[in-house]
Scaffold this motif. Structure first.
Motif, PDB file in Angstrom:
ATOM      1  N   ALA A  17      28.239  10.131  23.410  1.00 19.86           N
ATOM      2  CA  ALA A  17      28.912   9.120  24.226  1.00 19.86           C
ATOM      3  C   ALA A  17      29.123   9.547  25.672  1.00 19.86           C
ATOM      4  O   ALA A  17      29.200   8.709  26.567  1.00 19.86           O
ATOM      5  CB  ALA A  17      30.261   8.766  23.598  1.00 19.86           C
ATOM      6  N   ASP A  18      29.223  10.850  25.905  1.00 11.06           N
ATOM      7  CA  ASP A  18      29.520  11.382  27.222  1.00 11.06           C
ATOM      8  C   ASP A  18      28.212  11.709  27.951  1.00 11.06           C
ATOM      9  O   ASP A  18      27.372  12.444  27.432  1.00 11.06           O
ATOM     10  CB  ASP A  18      30.379  12.642  27.069  1.00 11.06           C
ATOM     11  N   GLU A  19      28.024  11.168  29.156  1.00  8.77           N
ATOM     12  CA  GLU A  19      26.770  11.355  29.891  1.00  8.77           C
ATOM     13  C   GLU A  19      26.468  12.826  30.155  1.00  8.77           C
ATOM     14  O   GLU A  19      25.328  13.270  30.050  1.00  8.77           O
ATOM     15  CB  GLU A  19      26.813  10.587  31.221  1.00  8.77           C
ATOM     16  N   ARG A  20      27.489  13.574  30.507  1.00 12.11           N
ATOM     17  CA  ARG A  20      27.307  15.002  30.788  1.00 12.11           C
ATOM     18  C   ARG A  20      26.846  15.745  29.532  1.00 12.11           C
ATOM     19  O   ARG A  20      25.946  16.588  29.582  1.00 12.11           O
ATOM     20  CB  ARG A  20      28.633  15.573  31.293  1.00 12.11           C
ATOM     21  N   LEU A  21      27.437  15.401  28.391  1.00 12.34           N
ATOM     22  CA  LEU A  21      27.086  16.064  27.137  1.00 12.34           C
ATOM     23  C   LEU A  21      25.723  15.613  26.623  1.00 12.34           C
ATOM     24  O   LEU A  21      24.999  16.388  26.000  1.00 12.34           O
ATOM     25  CB  LEU A  21      28.169  15.804  26.081  1.00 12.34           C
ATOM     26  N   LYS A  22      25.360  14.346  26.884  1.00 14.97           N
ATOM     27  CA  LYS A  22      24.033  13.870  26.487  1.00 14.97           C
ATOM     28  C   LYS A  22      22.943  14.659  27.207  1.00 14.97           C
ATOM     29  O   LYS A  22      21.936  15.055  26.601  1.00 14.97           O
ATOM     30  CB  LYS A  22      23.898  12.365  26.773  1.00 14.97           C
ATOM     31  N   GLU A  23      23.158  14.878  28.496  1.00 14.65           N
ATOM     32  CA  GLU A  23      22.187  15.656  29.265  1.00 14.65           C
ATOM     33  C   GLU A  23      22.139  17.099  28.778  1.00 14.65           C
ATOM     34  O   GLU A  23      21.061  17.693  28.622  1.00 14.65           O
ATOM     35  CB  GLU A  23      22.550  15.625  30.747  1.00 14.65           C
ATOM     36  N   SER A  24      23.315  17.669  28.516  1.00 11.91           N
ATOM     37  CA  SER A  24      23.397  19.040  28.018  1.00 11.91           C
ATOM     38  C   SER A  24      22.640  19.189  26.704  1.00 11.91           C
ATOM     39  O   SER A  24      21.866  20.140  26.511  1.00 11.91           O
ATOM     40  CB  SER A  24      24.875  19.425  27.827  1.00 11.91           C
ATOM     41  N   PHE A  25      22.825  18.240  25.784  1.00 10.92           N
ATOM     42  CA  PHE A  25      22.144  18.298  24.490  1.00 10.92           C
ATOM     43  C   PHE A  25      20.638  18.182  24.659  1.00 10.92           C
ATOM     44  O   PHE A  25      19.869  18.936  24.057  1.00 10.92           O
ATOM     45  CB  PHE A  25      22.657  17.176  23.577  1.00 10.92           C
ATOM     46  N   ALA A  26      20.203  17.247  25.497  1.00 12.14           N
ATOM     47  CA  ALA A  26      18.769  17.069  25.727  1.00 12.14           C
ATOM     48  C   ALA A  26      18.137  18.346  26.259  1.00 12.14           C
ATOM     49  O   ALA A  26      17.062  18.773  25.790  1.00 12.14           O
ATOM     50  CB  ALA A  26      18.535  15.912  26.701  1.00 12.14           C
ATOM     51  N   LEU A  27      18.792  18.988  27.205  1.00 10.55           N
ATOM     52  CA  LEU A  27      18.259  20.217  27.781  1.00 10.55           C
ATOM     53  C   LEU A  27      18.241  21.351  26.757  1.00 10.55           C
ATOM     54  O   LEU A  27      17.316  22.185  26.756  1.00 10.55           O
ATOM     55  CB  LEU A  27      19.072  20.611  29.019  1.00 10.55           C
ATOM     56  N   ASP A  28      19.244  21.399  25.887  1.00 13.58           N
ATOM     57  CA  ASP A  28      19.259  22.415  24.823  1.00 13.58           C
ATOM     58  C   ASP A  28      18.046  22.258  23.910  1.00 13.58           C
ATOM     59  O   ASP A  28      17.374  23.239  23.565  1.00 13.58           O
ATOM     60  CB  ASP A  28      20.537  22.295  23.988  1.00 13.58           C
ATOM     61  N   VAL A  29      17.777  21.015  23.498  1.00 13.25           N
ATOM     62  CA  VAL A  29      16.658  20.752  22.591  1.00 13.25           C
ATOM     63  C   VAL A  29      15.331  21.107  23.267  1.00 13.25           C
ATOM     64  O   VAL A  29      14.441  21.718  22.657  1.00 13.25           O
ATOM     65  CB  VAL A  29      16.663  19.272  22.146  1.00 13.25           C
ATOM     66  N   ILE A  30      15.201  20.746  24.545  1.00 10.07           N
ATOM     67  CA  ILE A  30      13.974  21.044  25.287  1.00 10.07           C
ATOM     68  C   ILE A  30      13.803  22.550  25.445  1.00 10.07           C
ATOM     69  O   ILE A  30      12.689  23.086  25.329  1.00 10.07           O
ATOM     70  CB  ILE A  30      13.999  20.334  26.650  1.00 10.07           C
ATOM     71  N   MET A  31      14.903  23.259  25.676  1.00 10.30           N
ATOM     72  CA  MET A  31      14.838  24.721  25.783  1.00 10.30           C
ATOM     73  C   MET A  31      14.365  25.338  24.471  1.00 10.30           C
ATOM     74  O   MET A  31      13.495  26.222  24.456  1.00 10.30           O
ATOM     75  CB  MET A  31      16.210  25.276  26.153  1.00 10.30           C
ATOM     76  N   LEU A  32      14.904  24.879  23.344  1.00  9.35           N
ATOM     77  CA  LEU A  32      14.486  25.407  22.043  1.00  9.35           C
ATOM     78  C   LEU A  32      12.988  25.213  21.834  1.00  9.35           C
ATOM     79  O   LEU A  32      12.279  26.119  21.378  1.00  9.35           O
ATOM     80  CB  LEU A  32      15.269  24.719  20.918  1.00  9.35           C
ATOM     81  N   LYS A  33      12.509  24.018  22.161  1.00  7.28           N
ATOM     82  CA  LYS A  33      11.090  23.724  21.992  1.00  7.28           C
ATOM     83  C   LYS A  33      10.246  24.624  22.893  1.00  7.28           C
ATOM     84  O   LYS A  33       9.185  25.109  22.483  1.00  7.28           O
ATOM     85  CB  LYS A  33      10.834  22.248  22.314  1.00  7.28           C
ATOM     86  N   SER A  34      10.724  24.888  24.109  1.00 10.72           N
ATOM     87  CA  SER A  34       9.994  25.746  25.046  1.00 10.72           C
ATOM     88  C   SER A  34       9.912  27.180  24.536  1.00 10.72           C
ATOM     89  O   SER A  34       8.972  27.905  24.875  1.00 10.72           O
ATOM     90  CB  SER A  34      10.689  25.733  26.416  1.00 10.72           C
ATOM     91  N   LEU A  35      10.885  27.574  23.720  1.00 10.56           N
ATOM     92  CA  LEU A  35      10.899  28.928  23.162  1.00 10.56           C
ATOM     93  C   LEU A  35      10.145  29.025  21.834  1.00 10.56           C
ATOM     94  O   LEU A  35      10.181  30.056  21.172  1.00 10.56           O
ATOM     95  CB  LEU A  35      12.353  29.386  22.968  1.00 10.56           C
ATOM     96  N   GLY A  36       9.483  27.927  21.446  1.00  9.52           N
ATOM     97  CA  GLY A  36       8.698  27.942  20.225  1.00  9.52           C
ATOM     98  C   GLY A  36       9.472  27.639  18.966  1.00  9.52           C
ATOM     99  O   GLY A  36       9.008  27.906  17.855  1.00  9.52           O
ATOM    100  N   ILE A  37      10.668  27.061  19.129  1.00  9.98           N
ATOM    101  CA  ILE A  37      11.493  26.693  17.981  1.00  9.98           C
ATOM    102  C   ILE A  37      11.357  25.195  17.747  1.00  9.98           C
ATOM    103  O   ILE A  37      11.588  24.394  18.649  1.00  9.98           O
ATOM    104  CB  ILE A  37      12.978  27.053  18.227  1.00  9.98           C
ATOM    105  N   ASN A  38      10.962  24.814  16.544  1.00 15.90           N
ATOM    106  CA  ASN A  38      10.818  23.400  16.203  1.00 15.90           C
ATOM    107  C   ASN A  38      12.189  22.788  15.945  1.00 15.90           C
ATOM    108  O   ASN A  38      13.000  23.363  15.211  1.00 15.90           O
ATOM    109  CB  ASN A  38       9.940  23.233  14.958  1.00 15.90           C
ATOM    110  N   THR A  39      12.440  21.641  16.539  1.00 18.96           N
ATOM    111  CA  THR A  39      13.710  20.954  16.313  1.00 18.96           C
ATOM    112  C   THR A  39      13.463  19.565  15.743  1.00 18.96           C
ATOM    113  O   THR A  39      12.566  18.850  16.192  1.00 18.96           O
ATOM    114  CB  THR A  39      14.515  20.823  17.621  1.00 18.96           C
ATOM    115  N   VAL A  40      14.253  19.223  14.749  1.00 24.02           N
ATOM    116  CA  VAL A  40      14.250  17.886  14.165  1.00 24.02           C
ATOM    117  C   VAL A  40      15.663  17.344  14.320  1.00 24.02           C
ATOM    118  O   VAL A  40      16.632  18.006  13.934  1.00 24.02           O
ATOM    119  CB  VAL A  40      13.848  17.913  12.681  1.00 24.02           C
ATOM    120  N   ILE A  41      15.787  16.162  14.896  1.00 16.61           N
ATOM    121  CA  ILE A  41      17.103  15.584  15.155  1.00 16.61           C
ATOM    122  C   ILE A  41      17.343  14.408  14.217  1.00 16.61           C
ATOM    123  O   ILE A  41      16.481  13.538  14.071  1.00 16.61           O
ATOM    124  CB  ILE A  41      17.210  15.114  16.612  1.00 16.61           C
ATOM    125  N   VAL A  42      18.515  14.391  13.592  1.00 18.22           N
ATOM    126  CA  VAL A  42      18.988  13.238  12.825  1.00 18.22           C
ATOM    127  C   VAL A  42      20.244  12.749  13.530  1.00 18.22           C
ATOM    128  O   VAL A  42      21.167  13.537  13.770  1.00 18.22           O
ATOM    129  CB  VAL A  42      19.316  13.622  11.371  1.00 18.22           C
TER     130      VAL A  42
END
Length: 292
Positions: free
Chosen positions: A36-61
């Motif tokens: 719900a929070d714009e700042r936290l939405k951006e933070s979460f998106a960047l976290d997921v992108i960082m994980l993927k960049s490090l070779g970690i597969n992420t699945v979001i539910v």
């Protein structure tokens, strides 16, 4: 210079975790204030992108309770609940599916892609990803007898078809799953997002299941945050009523997923910026890890 050295030390703290988790799969349940929070939405998106960049597969539910409530109110549909589960008749189910797949899922996918990710939205009906059956809620009546209450189109996951997820992972996409299941006759079921995340994690043999919540994590009776507990501790904390209310199904979900083969489960505070990275790549973490 001191600040630069501290940054380097933080990166070095993360190094062993990066090595350990490269090539592994994490399943993340995304919901609560973090959606719900714009700042936290951006933070979460960047976290997921960082994980993927490090070779970690992420699945979001993802969940979507507040958005469903708002839309039901707009249509003049009143919801009732049985032990925290929304009674879902055909009219309500149509709204739930519309909101989760047509609104929330697209928003999450859009936000990830906007920030440089490669996300693809899925419903549990796509490729029969989440095969479901009707769930009944057990309620004690006045005589103390347990009744199986019909709560409509609310489902339980009986099978996860992982082929579609694996195909997307191999192509370096991040699957984003709306918790809608499909029954034997093609009917739709509303399924608890924590439950879906746990079943998906188990089916994938995930390294981690991570549940984002609106509280710090699991606490003892004195209110102290427990950074790490074992499955046996979880059962004890529930019995002595240290774990109560909405935290019980989250902990049970984690315990079930651990029993079914995942390595670790985490309940973390989604109100903290970069909570996912802090939990995974620092020694202290920002929530509670549950171990076998």
């Amino acid at each position: 210079m001191k600040q630069l050295i501290e940054k380097a030390e933080n990166l070095m703290e993360a190094l062993p975790y990066i090595r350990r988790f490269a090539g592994k799969t994490f399943v993340i349940k995304y919901g609560g204030h973090a959606m719900a929070d714009e700042r936290l939405k951006e933070s979460f998106a960047l976290d997921v992108i960082m994980l993927k960049s490090l070779g970690i597969n992420t699945v979001i539910v993802h969940g979507g309770g507040p958005q469903i409530n708002l839309t039901l109110k707009r249509y003049g549909i009143v919801s009732s609940f049985v032990k925290g589960m929304r009674v879902t008749d055909a009219e309500t189910m149509a709204v739930v599916e519309m909101v989760l797949t047509g609104q929330v899922n697209r928003e999450v996918v859009g936000y990830l892609n906007q920030h440089g990710g490669k996300a693809v939205g899925l419903s549990g009906k796509d490729g029969s990803l989440l095969v479901a059956r009707k769930m009944y809620q057990d309620v004690c009546n006045e005589d103390g007898k347990v009744e199986h209450v019909d709560i409509g189109y609310v489902g339980d996951v009986i099978k996860v078809n992982t082929d579609l997820i694996r195909t997307l992972e191999n192509a370096r996409y991040t699957p984003v799953i709306a918790p809608i299941g499909v029954g034997a006759e093609g009917e739709s079921y509303n399924i608890n997002a924590d439950l879906v995340a746990g079943r998906v994690a188990a089916a994938l043999g995930a390294e981690k299941l991570i549940l984002l919540t609106d509280i710090e994590g699991v606490k003892d009776k004195s209110g102290k945050l427990l950074s790490s507990i074992a499955v046996s501790d979880a059962h004890r904390l529930i019995e002595e009523e240290s774990i109560t209310g909405g935290m019980i199904p989250k902990v049970v979900c984690c315990v079930d997923a651990l029993r079914d083969g995942i390595r670790k489960a985490h309940i973390i505070d989604g109100r903290v910026e970069h909570a996912v990275l802090l939990e995974i790549f620092t020694d202290g973490g920002v929530g509670t890890e549950i171990l076998r």
